[in-house]
Design a protein around this motif. Structure first.
Motif, PDB file in Angstrom:
ATOM      1  N   GLY A  45       0.834  -1.205   0.000  1.00 43.24           N
ATOM      2  CA  GLY A  45       0.000   0.000   0.000  1.00 43.24           C
ATOM      3  C   GLY A  45       0.857   1.239   0.000  1.00 43.24           C
ATOM      4  N   ARG A  46       0.217   2.344   0.235  1.00 47.25           N
ATOM      5  CA  ARG A  46       0.990   3.576   0.373  1.00 47.25           C
ATOM      6  C   ARG A  46       0.469   4.343   1.564  1.00 47.25           C
ATOM      7  NH1 ARG A  46      -2.570   5.402  -3.977  1.00 47.25           N
ATOM      8  NH2 ARG A  46      -3.763   7.168  -3.193  1.00 47.25           N
ATOM      9  N   ARG A 146     -10.840   4.251  -7.852  1.00 45.70           N
ATOM     10  CA  ARG A 146      -9.406   4.500  -8.012  1.00 45.70           C
ATOM     11  C   ARG A 146      -9.160   5.979  -8.290  1.00 45.70           C
ATOM     12  NH1 ARG A 146      -5.381   0.840  -9.633  1.00 45.70           N
ATOM     13  NH2 ARG A 146      -6.514  -0.672  -8.425  1.00 45.70           N
ATOM     14  N   ASP A 150      -6.887   9.642  -2.435  1.00 52.22           N
ATOM     15  CA  ASP A 150      -6.105  10.728  -1.853  1.00 52.22           C
ATOM     16  C   ASP A 150      -6.993  11.748  -1.162  1.00 52.22           C
ATOM     17  OD1 ASP A 150      -3.654   9.791  -2.322  1.00 52.22           O
ATOM     18  OD2 ASP A 150      -3.165  11.111  -4.005  1.00 52.22           O
ATOM     19  N   PHE A 168      -4.835  -1.017  -3.002  1.00 54.08           N
ATOM     20  CA  PHE A 168      -5.633  -1.183  -4.212  1.00 54.08           C
ATOM     21  C   PHE A 168      -6.500  -2.422  -4.075  1.00 54.08           C
ATOM     22  CE2 PHE A 168      -2.670   1.122  -7.422  1.00 54.08           C
ATOM     23  CZ  PHE A 168      -3.105   2.332  -6.922  1.00 54.08           C
ATOM     24  N   ILE A 183     -16.724  -4.399 -18.813  1.00 51.62           N
ATOM     25  CA  ILE A 183     -15.458  -3.679 -18.984  1.00 51.62           C
ATOM     26  C   ILE A 183     -15.661  -2.175 -18.992  1.00 51.62           C
ATOM     27  CG2 ILE A 183     -14.404  -5.569 -20.281  1.00 51.62           C
ATOM     28  CD1 ILE A 183     -14.799  -3.744 -22.791  1.00 51.62           C
ATOM     29  N   THR A 184     -16.910  -1.714 -19.181  1.00 54.02           N
ATOM     30  CA  THR A 184     -17.107  -0.268 -19.215  1.00 54.02           C
ATOM     31  C   THR A 184     -17.136   0.334 -17.816  1.00 54.02           C
ATOM     32  OG1 THR A 184     -19.488  -0.565 -19.220  1.00 54.02           O
ATOM     33  CG2 THR A 184     -18.428  -0.377 -21.355  1.00 54.02           C
ATOM     34  N   ILE A 185     -17.269  -0.515 -16.807  1.00 59.13           N
ATOM     35  CA  ILE A 185     -17.293  -0.001 -15.429  1.00 59.13           C
ATOM     36  C   ILE A 185     -15.973  -0.335 -14.777  1.00 59.13           C
ATOM     37  CG2 ILE A 185     -18.409  -0.174 -13.183  1.00 59.13           C
ATOM     38  CD1 ILE A 185     -20.961  -0.825 -14.598  1.00 59.13           C
TER      39      ILE A 185
ATOM     40  N   LEU B   9     -23.536   3.229 -20.848  1.00 58.13           N
ATOM     41  CA  LEU B   9     -22.299   2.726 -20.258  1.00 58.13           C
ATOM     42  C   LEU B   9     -21.122   2.905 -21.213  1.00 58.13           C
ATOM     43  CD1 LEU B   9     -23.505  -0.605 -18.641  1.00 58.13           C
ATOM     44  CD2 LEU B   9     -22.687   1.433 -17.453  1.00 58.13           C
ATOM     45  N   TYR B  13     -17.403   5.531 -21.185  1.00 61.37           N
ATOM     46  CA  TYR B  13     -16.215   4.684 -21.152  1.00 61.37           C
ATOM     47  C   TYR B  13     -15.308   4.973 -22.343  1.00 61.37           C
ATOM     48  CZ  TYR B  13     -14.068   0.162 -22.542  1.00 61.37           C
ATOM     49  OH  TYR B  13     -13.244  -0.828 -22.980  1.00 61.37           O
ATOM     50  N   GLU B  66      -6.517  -0.049 -24.594  1.00 56.68           N
ATOM     51  CA  GLU B  66      -7.570  -0.806 -23.930  1.00 56.68           C
ATOM     52  C   GLU B  66      -7.347  -2.299 -24.175  1.00 56.68           C
ATOM     53  OE1 GLU B  66      -9.298   0.483 -21.864  1.00 56.68           O
ATOM     54  OE2 GLU B  66     -10.888  -0.935 -21.420  1.00 56.68           O
ATOM     55  N   LEU B  70      -6.871  -5.085 -21.352  1.00 61.88           N
ATOM     56  CA  LEU B  70      -7.974  -6.025 -21.261  1.00 61.88           C
ATOM     57  C   LEU B  70      -7.519  -7.438 -21.607  1.00 61.88           C
ATOM     58  CD1 LEU B  70     -10.786  -5.133 -20.549  1.00 61.88           C
ATOM     59  CD2 LEU B  70     -11.366  -5.119 -22.953  1.00 61.88           C
ATOM     60  N   GLU B 409     -13.021 -11.540 -22.141  1.00 63.35           N
ATOM     61  CA  GLU B 409     -12.308 -10.263 -22.054  1.00 63.35           C
ATOM     62  C   GLU B 409     -10.992 -10.322 -22.828  1.00 63.35           C
ATOM     63  OE1 GLU B 409     -11.559  -8.432 -18.213  1.00 63.35           O
ATOM     64  OE2 GLU B 409     -13.631  -8.833 -17.656  1.00 63.35           O
ATOM     65  N   THR B 560       3.437   0.051  -7.273  1.00 65.20           N
ATOM     66  CA  THR B 560       3.848   0.781  -6.075  1.00 65.20           C
ATOM     67  C   THR B 560       2.637   1.355  -5.356  1.00 65.20           C
ATOM     68  OG1 THR B 560       4.142   2.787  -7.364  1.00 65.20           O
ATOM     69  CG2 THR B 560       6.085   1.399  -7.062  1.00 65.20           C
ATOM     70  N   VAL B 561       1.433   0.883  -5.706  1.00 64.20           N
ATOM     71  CA  VAL B 561       0.191   1.363  -5.116  1.00 64.20           C
ATOM     72  C   VAL B 561       0.149   2.896  -5.111  1.00 64.20           C
ATOM     73  CG1 VAL B 561      -1.466   0.953  -3.267  1.00 64.20           C
ATOM     74  CG2 VAL B 561       0.354  -0.663  -3.645  1.00 64.20           C
ATOM     75  N   THR B 563       2.488   5.122  -5.189  1.00 59.47           N
ATOM     76  CA  THR B 563       3.570   5.921  -4.622  1.00 59.47           C
ATOM     77  C   THR B 563       4.385   6.567  -5.727  1.00 59.47           C
ATOM     78  OG1 THR B 563       3.696   4.228  -2.937  1.00 59.47           O
ATOM     79  CG2 THR B 563       5.422   5.873  -2.944  1.00 59.47           C
TER      80      THR B 563
END
Lengths: 389, 687
Positions: A45-46, A146, A150, A168, A183-185, B9, B13, B66, B70, B409, B560-561, B563
Motif C-alpha cells: 500500500g501507500r 481508483r 487521496d 488497491f 469492462i465499461t465499469i 455505459l 467509457y 484498452e 484487457l 475479455e 507501487t500502489v 507511490t
C-alpha cells in the motif's frame, strides 16, 4: 482437524496488523518469524502524509500537498494467548515507542473455516519489552473509486487523527452481472484504512461521507471495525518537528501514554454530525486464499446472498529453507460485508466452491461491523447495502 | 439491458479512453504544426490527410491501450503467474527464449533501421551496407537471438531473485569496451551506431507490455516480499543483448568486406574480389556504381575501359533479368541511360524500347492506394499481435492446461489491440510521419540554405545573356559568381545562376529557389541551437504519447500502489529523451563520434546505478528501453534524415541510442532525489 471442513464452532483469534513503511517490512517479518509465526500476510500500500510547500510551489499546488510513501500492512493471525508476545515484539522491532514509525493494532476475529495448513500461528517465543498500548481505537475503512483515495486520505490527515494507508482492490458486484459490458465499469478501487480514536470516529466518518460524497449512488462504501488495542502513527506531516526539542507528535504521543488513552484529544461537541444518516451494521467476512481463486469464491458467495466484495492482492512471504506444499506466495484477500444470518449459507457455498482445498488454501474469518455506510436507494432497516458496483 | 442503457455505459467509457489519448498526443502534434508554420514559415501540405491521420492515431491508441489492459497484459500476467507452478526451470527458460525470438519477428524494427541506413554508401561503410542490405536477414536473426537470450536471462533472474545491477555492470562494461575497440576499426566503427540503435528499437509496443506482465506474474509467484520493482528488468536486457549480438555479427562478417575507400577505388576492378561480397552479384555492384556515381561511376567499375562498359550495357539490353539485377527496375535503367548514357548507348536503348515494361504506381489518394495502405498496416498489426498472443495461448494450453479465466475479455482485448494497432499504424503513416517529414526536410533551413524543391519553377525561353557576374571575396582570393535578375511580385530580385539547370535544347531554366539560413549565418551556431531545441521539444512531446511507456507507467503506479506516479516517470523519461535527441542531432550536425556520446553517459550511469535502489534501477533502465516506439521513431528518422542529407553525414544511426541513454540518467537522478528526501524524513523521525 479435517483440513477441508469449516470449523464446527467459530475459533476466536487475534488479528495483529502493522501498517508500516516498506523499509521496515523485512525487519518485522524476521522478528515475527523468529517468534515462531509461520503464516504472515503482506498487503502492499501507500501511506500519505502532509507536506508543506513554500514559495512558488505553494502557489501552484496549495500550501500542503500529500506526500506518498510505500507502505505495507503486515498481519498475523494468532491465538489470544500469543497476543502480548506478538504485539510487543513488533513494537520493539519497529521502535513504535517513537511516533511516526507505524501503526500497530490487534483485533478480535472469529475464524469460521480454514485449510489446516493456514491456521498454525502460535508464538513460541516471548517479547521482552512491553509497551502501553491504547484502547478506545476504531478502524475506519473507506472504499472509493481508483484515484479518489487521496481525497479521503487528506480528510483523515487534516483531522489530525493518523497516517492513513491506502491499498488497491478490485470491486465485484453489479459489474459482473453485465456480461462483457462489465469492462465499461472500472473495477479498480482504493481502500483507505484509518485508525482513529473511538471518540472521534463519528465526526471523522461524517467528514469522510461528505468528502467522498458517499451518500450519492456509485461513490463508495465505508465501514468501521472494532480494535482491541494498538498504537497509532500520528506523525501526519513530513517535516514537522524540525528545529524543536520535541515535535508536536512526540508531545501528543507522550500525553497519550500519560493519560493511558486518547480521550483527552476528543474534539468536544461532535457537531456537524448528520443525525439523519442511516447506518448499517453486520459482519465482515474476509477470505484469504491463493491468487486467482478469490473471484470464484466470491461468485459462490454471491449466489447465496452476498452482495459483492472487494478483492485485493497480498503476499505470503515464504519461510526460507522450507519448500512446503502450502499456500502460494501470491495470495488474495476478499472482503465482503454480509448480514450475520447469511453466514452459514455463505460458508457452505464457499466450501462447495473449494475454498478449503489444496488448490486454494483458503481461510475465512469474520469480525463485526458496528457501522457501515453507503448510498441506499430505499433505506430499509437491517438490510445490508450492495457495495458500490 | 436495452440499447439505451448499454450506450449509457459505453459512451462515457469510450470518451474517457479517447480523452486520455488526446491528452497524450496533443503536445507533439500542436508543436510540429506550430513549429512548421511559425518558426520555419512553411504552410502544412496535405493538411486534410494529416488531420485524418491524427484522428486515426488517437482512436487507434485508445483501442490499442484498452486491448493491452484487457487482453494482452492479463494473459501475460496469468502465464507468468502459472508457469513457475506448472513447469520446470528449463521449460520456463525455453519459453522465454522463444518468446524473445518471436517478439523480434512479430515487431520487425528492421524497416526502421533500413531507412536509417538508406543514405549509407557502400564505399563509405561497406560492412554497414552489407548488413543493412544483403544480410538484413542475419541482422534480424542476430537481434532475435539477442532478445531471446535477454528474456531467458530475465526469467532466470526472476526465478532466483537476482539483482539487476551486476547484469548492468557487466553488459555496459563489455558493450562500451567493444564500442571503443570498434571505434578504431575502419569498418566496425559504423556498426556500433547500428548495434546500439538495434538495442533501442527492438522492444516494441506489444513486446514491452507483454514481457512486463509476464515478469510481474512470475515475481508475484516466486519473488520475495520486499523486492519493490520485481518483474522489471527484461526490457533492459532486451536492449543490451542485441547490441552485443549485432556487434558480434559485425565482427564475424568483418573479414569478408573491403575497407572503406573512395568510390573510384572501391569500384575498381582490382578491388572487385572483395567488393562483390557486399552485393548479391557483380551486376548489382556495377549497377550500384552506375546509379550512385553516374557515368564516371560506371567507368570506374570497368577500369575506364569504354569497350567493356558498352558491352555490359549491351548485355543488359539483351537480358531483362540482368537488367533487374543491376538496376532494380527497368524505368531506373531507362532513366540512367537517358541521363548519363553516351549517344551510342542511348541508341541501344531506342532499339529495346518495346521490351521495357513500366510499373504502375498507385497515385496518392486513389482507392487502391488507400487499400494498400490499410491492408499493409493491418497485416503488420495482425502479425505483431497474433504471433505473440498465439504463442502465449498455445503455451497456456500446453504447459498450464487450465481453464482460462475471463476468456471473453481476453479475446475482446486481442481484437481491440489488433484494431487499434492497424488504425494507429495507418494514422502514423498518414499523419505523424507525413508531418515529421515536412518539418524534418525543412529543419536544416534553420542553419543553412537548402533547395526548396516543391517551389521549383521552369522559366521558358530563358536567355543566358541576362546572366551577370559578381565578385566574391574569399579567404584565398577573389572568385566569381553568376546571377540574374527576376521580378518577383513588385520587386526585382537577384537569383543565383546555376549553368547545370539551363537546358540549351529547350532554352528553359529550372529555377530552384533556396531558403535559409533562417537564424544567424550559414552553418552558424544560432541556427543549430534552434534545431537542437526543436529536437528536445519533439523528443519530449513524442515520448509522452508513446503507448509502451504509458503502459509501463501505469504498471509502475499499480505496482507501487500509487507511490510512484505515472506522470512523474513519464516527465522524467520525456525530458531524458529530449536531451538525448538533441545530443543525437548534435552528433549528426557536427559529425561527432558516437562512442564519445555514449561511453561517458554510460560511465556516469554505472556510478549512479551503484548508488540507486534496486527499485529505481529496474524502472529507470527499463523505461529507457521503451522510449523509442512507434511515435518517436518515425519522427526521429524524418528529422535525422532531413539533417543528415543536408550535412553529408555517412550514416544517421545513433540518435536512437542517445535517446535511450539519457532517460535512464534522468529517471535515476529523480530516484536519487526522491530517495534523499525519504532518507531525510526518516532521519527526522529518528531524531
Amino acid at each position: 482437524m479435517d483440513k477441508t471442513q469449516p470449523l464446527s464452532a467459530p475459533l476466536p483469534r487475534i488479528l495483529v496488523s502493522a501498517l508500516i513503511p516498506k523499509s521496515s517490512t523485512s525487519d518485522l517479518l524476521a522478528a515475527w518469524t523468529d517468534l515462531g509465526l509461520g503464516r504472515l500476510t503482506v498487503v502492499p500500500g501507500r501511506s500519505s502524509m502532509l507536506q508543506k510547500r513554500y514559495g512558488l510551489a505553494a502557489m501552484f499546488s496549495g500550501e500542503t500537498i500529500l506526500a506518498a510513501d510505500s507502505a505495507d500492512s503486515v498481519s498475523a493471525l494468532i491465538s489470544p494467548a500469543s497476543e502480548n508476545a506478538v504485539m510487543n515484539r513488533a513494537a520493539e522491532c519497529l521502535r513504535l515507542d517513537q511516533p511516526g514509525r507505524g501503526t500497530l493494532i490487534a483485533r478480535e476475529v472469529n475464524v469460521l473455516g480454514s485449510h489446516a495448513a493456514c491456521l498454525e500461528s502460535e508464538a513460541t517465543g516471548k517479547a521482552e519489552a512491553s509497551l502501553p498500548f491504547i484502547a478506545d481505537l476504531t478502524g475506519v475503512v473507506c472504499i472509493v473509486q481508483r484515484s479518489e483515495g487521496d481525497q479521503i486520505a487528506r480528510v483523515v490527515l487534516d483531522s489530525g487523527a493518523c497516517v492513513p494507508i491506502t491499498n488497491f482492490g478490485d470491486g465485484t458486484g453489479l459489474r459482473d452481472k453485465l456480461g462483457l459490458l462489465r469492462i465499461t465499469i472500472p473495477a479498480e478501487k482504493e481502500v483507505v484504512t484509518a485508525v482513529v480514536s473511538a471518540f472521534d470516529a463519528e465526526l471523522i466518518i461524517e467528514k469522510l461521507i461528505q468528502a467522498g460524497k458517499l451518500d450519492q449512488p456509485g461513490r463508495g462504501f465505508l465501514y468501521t471495525f472494532p480494535i482491541r488495542r494498538g498504537t497509532v502513527n500520528n506523525r501526519i506531516t513530513v517535516d514537522g518537528g524540525a528545529g524543536q526539542a520535541a515535535s508536536q507528535e512526540q508531545i501528543v504521543a507522550s500525553i497519550d501514554h500519560l493519560r493511558g488513552g486518547i480521550e483527552w484529544r476528543r474534539r468536544g461537541d461532535g457537531g456537524g454530525t448528520n443525525s439523519r444518516r442511516v447506518f448499517l451494521s453486520g459482519e465482515n467476512l474476509e477470505i484469504l486464499c491463493n491468487e486467482g481463486r478469490a473471484s470464484d469464491l466470491v461468485k459462490a458467495a454471491m449466489a447465496v446472498g452476498a452482495s459483492g466484495a472487494t478483492i485485493g492482492k497480498a503476499k505470503a512471504p515464504q519461510r526460507s529453507g522450507k519448500t512446503d506444499a502450502g499456500p502460494t506466495p501470491a495470495r488474495e484477500i476478499a472482503t465482503l460485508m454480509v448480514p450475520a444470518e447469511k453466514i452459514p449459507a455463505i460458508l457452505g457455498a464457499l466450501q462447495g466452491a473449494g475454498a478449503f482445498d489444496d488448490s486454494t488454501y483458503g481461510m475465512v474469518f469474520s469480525h463485526p461491523v458496528p457501522k457501515a455506510f453507503t448510498y441506499l436507494p430505499r433505506p430499509a432497516k437491517g438490510a445490508v447495502a450492495p457495495k458500490s458496483p | 439491458m436495452g440499447f439505451r442503457e448499454a450506450m449509457g455505459l459505453i459512451l462515457p467509457y469510450s470518451w474517457k479512453r479517447i480523452l486520455d489519448q488526446i491528452k497524450s498526443v496533443w503536445i507533439i502534434i500542436l508543436y510540429l504544426v506550430a513549429f512548421q508554420i511559425l518558426v520555419l514559415g512553411v504552410p502544412v501540405a496535405q493538411a486534410s490527410i494529416i488531420a485524418i491521420g491524427i484522428f486515426l492515431v488517437i482512436f487507434g491508441l485508445a483501442f490499442f491501450m484498452e486491448g493491452l489492459f484487457l487482453g494482452l497484459m492479463p494473459l501475460g500476467d496469468l502465464i507468468g503467474f502459472k508457469l513457475p507452478q506448472k513447469a520446470k526451470l528449463p521449460v520456463i527458460l525455453l519459453f522465454g527464449f522463444i518468446l524473445g525470438v518471436l517478439a523480434t519477428f512479430a515487431e520487425p524494427a528492421i524497416g526502421v533501421l533500413k531507412s536509417a541506413g538508406a543514405s549509407v554508401k557502400a564505399w563509405d561503410a561497406p560492412l554497414l551496407y552489407l548488413i543493412v542490405n544483403k544480410y538484413s536477414n542475419y541482422l534480424v536473426y542476430a537481434v532475435g537471438a539477442g532478445v531471446g537470450i535477454a528474456v531467458l536471462m530475465g526469467l532466470l533472474r526472476f526465478m532466483y531473485s537476482w539483482s539487476l545491477k551486476p547484469f548492468i555492470y557487466v553488459l555496459v562494461a563489455v558493450l562500451s569496451g567493444l564500442s571503443i575497440w570498434a571505434n578504431f576499426h575502419p569498418n566496425l566503427v559504423y556498426i556500433s551506431g547500428l548495434a546500439w540503435d538495434c538495442g533501442g528499437v527492438t522492444t516494441g509496443p506489444v513486446t514491452v507490455p507483454l514481457v512486463l506482465a509476464i515478469g510481474l506474474g512470475i515475481c508475484r509467484m516466486v519473488g520475495s516480499a520486499d523486492s519493490g520493482a520485481a518483474g522489471f528488468g527484461v526490457v533492459t536486457l532486451a536492449s543490451a543483448f542485441p547490441v552485443l549480438t549485432v556487434l558480434i555479427l559485425g565482427m564475424v562478417l568483418m573479414g569478408t568486406v573491403p575497407n572503406p575507400s573512395r568510390p573510384e577505388t572501391f569500384f575498381a576492378p582490382d578491388n572487385r574480389a572483395k567488393a562483390v561480397g557486399v552485393f548479391n552479384s557483380e551486376e548489382e555492384l556495377i549497377g550500384y556504381a552506375a546509379l550512385q556515381g553516374g557515368s564516371s561511376g560506371l567507368d570506374a567499375a570497368f577500369g575506364n575501359d569504354p569497350a567493356k562498359r558498352q558491352a555490359f550495357l549491351k548485355s543488359l539490353v539483351a537480358s531483362p533479368a540482368t537488367r533487374v539485377k543491376a538496376f532494380g527496375t527497368d524505368p531506373a535503367f531507362q532513366k540512367w541511360v537517358g541521363t548519363y548514357g553516351t549517344p551510342q548507348e542511348k541508341a541501344l536503348l531506342a532499339g529495346m524500347a518495346g521490351s521495357l515494361s513500366g510499373t504502375a504506381v498507385a497515385a496518392t489518394g486513389g482507392w487502391s492506394w488507400w487499400k494498400e495502405l490499410i491492408v499493409r498496416n493491418s497485416m503488420a498489426a495482425v502479425q505483431a499481435i497474433l504471433l505473440l498472443m498465439g504463442f502465449l495461448l498455445i503455451a497456456f494450453l500446453v504447459l498450464i492446461r487450465e481453464r482460462l479465466p475471463r476468456l471473453d475479455e481476453i479475446i475482446l482485448g486481442i481484437f481491440f489491440a489488433i484494431l487499434g494497432m492497424s488504425l494507429f499504424n495507418v494514422g502514423i503513416e498518414l499523419g505523424l510521419t507525413n508531418l515529421g517529414n515536412q518539418v524534418g526536410s525543412k529543419l536544416p533551413t534553420s542553419f543553412k540554405s537548402i533547395d526548396v524543391v516543391e517551389n521549383a519553377k521552369t522559366i521558358p525561353s530563358f536567355d543566358p545573356k541576362i546572366v551577370q557576374t559578381a565578385l566574391v571575396t574569399t579567404p584565398t582570393g577573389v572568385a566569381q559568381e553568376q546571377f540574374f535578375y527576376a521580378k518577383v511580385g513588385t520587386r526585382y530580385q537577384s537569383v543565383p545562376y546555376d549553368p547545370a539547370r539551363y537546358d540549351s535544347n529547350t532554352s528553359t531554366y529550372q529555377w530552384m529557389p533556396k531558403r535559409g539560413p533562417l537564424f544567424g549565418s550559414e552553418g552558424g551556431l544560432l541556427g543549430i541551437l534552434v534545431v537542437l531545441a526543436f529536437a528536445f521539444v519533439m523528443g519530449y512531446g513524442a515520448t509522452l504519447a508513446e503507448p509502451a511507456l504509458n503502459a509501463l507507467g501505469i504498471t509502475v503506479e499499480e505496482l507501487t500502489v500509487g507511490t510512484f506516479k505515472k506522470s512523474l516517470l513519464m516527465q522524467a523519461v520525456a525530458i531524458g529523451v529530449g536531451v538525448g535527441l538533441a545530443l543525437g542531432v548534435a552528433k549528426i550536425v557536427w559529425n561527432l563520434p558516437l562512442v564519445w556520446l555514449l561511453v561517458p553517459p554510460y560511465a556516469v550511469l554505472l556510478l549512479i546505478t551503484a548508488f540507486s535502489t534496486e527499485e529505481f534501477v529496474n524502472i529507470g533502465w527499463d523505461s529507457a528501453g521503451v522510449t523509442t516506439g512507434p511515435i518517436t521513431v518515425p519522427l526521429v528518422l524524418a528529422m535525422g534524415l532531413g539533417i543528415s542529407s543536408q550535412t553529408g553525414a555517412v550514416e544517421g544511426f545513433g540518435i536512437l541510442a542517445t535517446a535511450s541513454v539519457c532517460p535512464i540518467l534522468s529517471v535515476l537522478t529523480v530516484g536519487l532525489f526522491v530517495g534523499r528526501k525519504a532518507k531525510k524524513a526518516a532521519a527526522a523521525i529518528a531524531a
